[in-house]
Design a protein around this motif. Structure first.
Motif, PDB file in Angstrom:
ATOM      1  N   UNK A 164       0.828  -1.210   0.000  1.00 45.30           N
ATOM      2  CA  UNK A 164       0.000   0.000   0.000  1.00 45.30           C
ATOM      3  C   UNK A 164       0.862   1.259   0.000  1.00 45.30           C
ATOM      4  N   UNK A 165       0.452   2.223  -0.806  1.00 49.60           N
ATOM      5  CA  UNK A 165       1.141   3.513  -0.839  1.00 49.60           C
ATOM      6  C   UNK A 165       0.864   4.280   0.450  1.00 49.60           C
ATOM      7  N   UNK A 166       1.838   5.065   0.855  1.00 46.62           N
ATOM      8  CA  UNK A 166       1.689   5.885   2.062  1.00 46.62           C
ATOM      9  C   UNK A 166       2.250   7.264   1.766  1.00 46.62           C
ATOM     10  N   UNK A 167       1.516   8.303   2.146  1.00 46.99           N
ATOM     11  CA  UNK A 167       2.019   9.661   1.961  1.00 46.99           C
ATOM     12  C   UNK A 167       1.671  10.507   3.177  1.00 46.99           C
ATOM     13  N   UNK A 168       2.567  11.407   3.538  1.00 48.70           N
ATOM     14  CA  UNK A 168       2.369  12.311   4.669  1.00 48.70           C
ATOM     15  C   UNK A 168       3.166  13.573   4.361  1.00 48.70           C
ATOM     16  N   UNK A 169       2.596  14.415   3.520  1.00 44.16           N
ATOM     17  CA  UNK A 169       3.336  15.548   2.970  1.00 44.16           C
ATOM     18  C   UNK A 169       3.498  16.683   3.971  1.00 44.16           C
ATOM     19  N   UNK A 170       4.605  17.423   3.823  1.00 44.93           N
ATOM     20  CA  UNK A 170       4.809  18.703   4.473  1.00 44.93           C
ATOM     21  C   UNK A 170       4.791  19.782   3.384  1.00 44.93           C
ATOM     22  N   UNK A 171       4.828  21.028   3.803  1.00 43.97           N
ATOM     23  CA  UNK A 171       4.737  22.121   2.835  1.00 43.97           C
ATOM     24  C   UNK A 171       5.862  22.082   1.806  1.00 43.97           C
TER      25      UNK A 171
END
Length: 206
Positions: A186-193
């Motif tokens: 599964x793809x996982x993303x947790x972006x910052x600015x």
């Protein structure tokens, strides 16, 4: 994959979701271990700054050092108790402090082993409203972020009697099996600015 069950019921709803995760994971070729936390935890965290004669030894150290740290992924399966995770699940997280505290002789090894895992969560509750799980989801999300881990999925099943989660029309048992099967894909993303990223969330098919 290590699957940790925070309910004392061997035939309860948390155990049913855990078994579904195990089936899915093993179908995908993943090696799994399943543990009922109350088999390994007999005491809570003590004050590590004031050493004292500890309570009777239990199986926590072996579970944490020999099974949790080497695992690439961990799925926590817990009932909702008073709108939070079970005491067994909370104690598992709390007692890790005994090993990554700066004064522990294996501090560096433990801290490194706690990081960069894939984390999943299965929650069983009697109530169906979405907010009933939010406290648990938030705590695991923050644990994942603190340890630079990837929180890849949550399954919520509703039931009260033992095994009743299988009657939930949302089919959380199938969702738990899918979580296990897809856990390491599964793809996982947790972006910052300032995170570099594409304007598309999913790569184009083909």
């Amino acid at each position: 994959m290590l699957i940790l069950i925070g309910s004392p019921r061997r035939d309860g709803n948390s155990a049913a979701l855990a078994e579904a995760v195990r089936r899915g994971a093993e179908a995908a070729g993943t090696r799994t271990q399943v543990c009922f936390l109350d088999d390994c935890i007999a005491r809570l965290l003590h004050d590590t700054r004031n050493p004292r004669e500890s309570a009777a030894e239990d199986g926590y150290e072996e579970l944490f050092l020999e099974r949790f740290l080497p695992a690439d992924g961990v799925v926590f399966c817990t009932p909702v108790y008073w709108y939070g995770m079970s005491a067994q699940t909370k104690a598992f997280l709390d007692r890790s402090f005994e090993y990554y505290v700066a004064g522990h002789p294996r501090h560096d090894e433990v801290l490194a082993g706690m990081q960069h895992k894939r984390i999943g969560l299965c929650v069983a509750s009697e109530e169906s409203y979405p907010g009933v799980t939010l406290g648990i989801v938030h705590q695991l999300q923050e644990f994942a972020r603190y340890t630079h881990s990837s929180f890849v999925g949550v399954v919520h099943g509703v039931g009260n009697r033992r095994g009743e989660v299988a009657d939930d029309p949302r089919n959380p048992v199938a969702a738990a099996e899918a979580l296990g099967r897809e856990f390491f894909a599964r793809a996982y993303s947790d972006y910052r600015a300032d995170s570099p990223r594409s304007t598309a969330v999913w790569a184009a098919a083909g």
